[in-house]
Design a protein around this motif. Structure first.
Motif, PDB file in Angstrom:
ATOM      1  N   ALA A 222       1.074  -1.034  -0.002  1.00  0.00           N
ATOM      2  CA  ALA A 222      -0.157   0.034  -0.045  1.00  0.00           C
ATOM      3  C   ALA A 222       0.981   1.362  -0.067  1.00  0.00           C
ATOM      4  O   ALA A 222       1.992   1.086   0.680  1.00  0.00           O
ATOM      5  CB  ALA A 222      -0.801   0.052   1.477  1.00  0.00           C
ATOM      6  N   GLY A 223       0.565   2.129  -1.012  1.00  0.00           N
ATOM      7  CA  GLY A 223       1.232   3.136  -0.960  1.00  0.00           C
ATOM      8  C   GLY A 223       0.649   4.315  -1.744  1.00  0.00           C
ATOM      9  O   GLY A 223      -0.519   4.278  -2.349  1.00  0.00           O
ATOM     10  N   ARG A 224       1.321   5.613  -1.868  1.00  0.00           N
ATOM     11  CA  ARG A 224       0.467   6.648  -2.546  1.00  0.00           C
ATOM     12  C   ARG A 224       1.529   6.887  -3.748  1.00  0.00           C
ATOM     13  O   ARG A 224       2.812   6.847  -3.685  1.00  0.00           O
ATOM     14  CB  ARG A 224       0.217   7.909  -2.043  1.00  0.00           C
ATOM     15  N   THR A 225       0.993   7.307  -4.907  1.00  0.00           N
ATOM     16  CA  THR A 225       1.772   7.989  -5.869  1.00  0.00           C
ATOM     17  C   THR A 225       1.775   9.435  -5.804  1.00  0.00           C
ATOM     18  O   THR A 225       1.004   9.850  -5.337  1.00  0.00           O
ATOM     19  CB  THR A 225       1.249   7.370  -7.525  1.00  0.00           C
ATOM     20  N   SER A 226       2.851  10.039  -6.578  1.00  0.00           N
ATOM     21  CA  SER A 226       3.146  11.392  -6.546  1.00  0.00           C
ATOM     22  C   SER A 226       1.773  12.095  -7.632  1.00  0.00           C
ATOM     23  O   SER A 226       1.649  11.406  -8.717  1.00  0.00           O
ATOM     24  CB  SER A 226       4.419  11.656  -7.102  1.00  0.00           C
ATOM     25  N   PRO A 227       1.233  12.975  -7.167  1.00  0.00           N
ATOM     26  CA  PRO A 227       0.507  13.725  -8.132  1.00  0.00           C
ATOM     27  C   PRO A 227       1.152  14.388  -9.138  1.00  0.00           C
ATOM     28  O   PRO A 227       0.557  14.716 -10.339  1.00  0.00           O
ATOM     29  CB  PRO A 227      -0.402  14.661  -7.405  1.00  0.00           C
ATOM     30  N   GLU A 228       2.394  14.777  -9.040  1.00  0.00           N
ATOM     31  CA  GLU A 228       3.318  15.490  -9.912  1.00  0.00           C
ATOM     32  C   GLU A 228       3.675  14.586 -11.103  1.00  0.00           C
ATOM     33  O   GLU A 228       4.192  13.393 -10.778  1.00  0.00           O
ATOM     34  CB  GLU A 228       4.363  16.070  -9.333  1.00  0.00           C
ATOM     35  N   PRO A 229       3.801  14.807 -12.192  1.00  0.00           N
ATOM     36  CA  PRO A 229       4.155  13.912 -13.416  1.00  0.00           C
ATOM     37  C   PRO A 229       5.693  14.018 -13.371  1.00  0.00           C
ATOM     38  O   PRO A 229       6.043  14.965 -13.229  1.00  0.00           O
ATOM     39  CB  PRO A 229       3.253  14.463 -14.624  1.00  0.00           C
ATOM     40  N   LEU A 230       6.202  13.103 -13.886  1.00  0.00           N
ATOM     41  CA  LEU A 230       7.640  12.722 -14.061  1.00  0.00           C
ATOM     42  C   LEU A 230       7.906  13.536 -15.302  1.00  0.00           C
ATOM     43  O   LEU A 230       7.319  13.519 -16.385  1.00  0.00           O
ATOM     44  CB  LEU A 230       8.120  11.218 -14.309  1.00  0.00           C
ATOM     45  N   LEU A 231       9.081  14.182 -15.466  1.00  0.00           N
ATOM     46  CA  LEU A 231       9.526  15.025 -16.569  1.00  0.00           C
ATOM     47  C   LEU A 231      10.434  13.881 -17.399  1.00  0.00           C
ATOM     48  O   LEU A 231      11.361  13.331 -16.738  1.00  0.00           O
ATOM     49  CB  LEU A 231      10.498  16.157 -16.034  1.00  0.00           C
ATOM     50  N   THR A 232       9.932  14.141 -18.517  1.00  0.00           N
ATOM     51  CA  THR A 232      10.765  12.915 -19.528  1.00  0.00           C
ATOM     52  C   THR A 232      11.750  13.710 -20.403  1.00  0.00           C
ATOM     53  O   THR A 232      12.533  13.129 -21.037  1.00  0.00           O
ATOM     54  CB  THR A 232       9.984  12.211 -20.169  1.00  0.00           C
ATOM     55  N   THR A 233      11.606  15.075 -20.183  1.00  0.00           N
ATOM     56  CA  THR A 233      12.552  15.710 -21.213  1.00  0.00           C
ATOM     57  C   THR A 233      13.307  17.007 -20.335  1.00  0.00           C
ATOM     58  O   THR A 233      12.808  17.300 -19.371  1.00  0.00           O
ATOM     59  CB  THR A 233      11.950  16.386 -22.233  1.00  0.00           C
TER      60      THR A 233
END
Length: 44
Positions: A28-39
């Motif tokens: 159980a855990g949470r994911t970050s609401p911020e998207p990952l930067l891919t560039t």
């Protein structure tokens, strides 16, 4: 014959491990609401 028994034992253990991990489920855990930067952002 020993190699066949060893391969069958290894396969059975691998399947048991996969079934056990599947039964326990993901932690159980949470994911970050911020998207990952891919560039890399452009510099001004």
């Amino acid at each position: 014959m020993r190699a066949l028994i060893a391969a069958a034992t290894g396969l059975a253990l691998a399947i048991a491990l996969v079934v056990t991990v599947g039964a326990v489920g993901s932690p159980a855990g949470r994911t970050s609401p911020e998207p990952l930067l891919t560039t890399v952002p452009s510099h001004p």
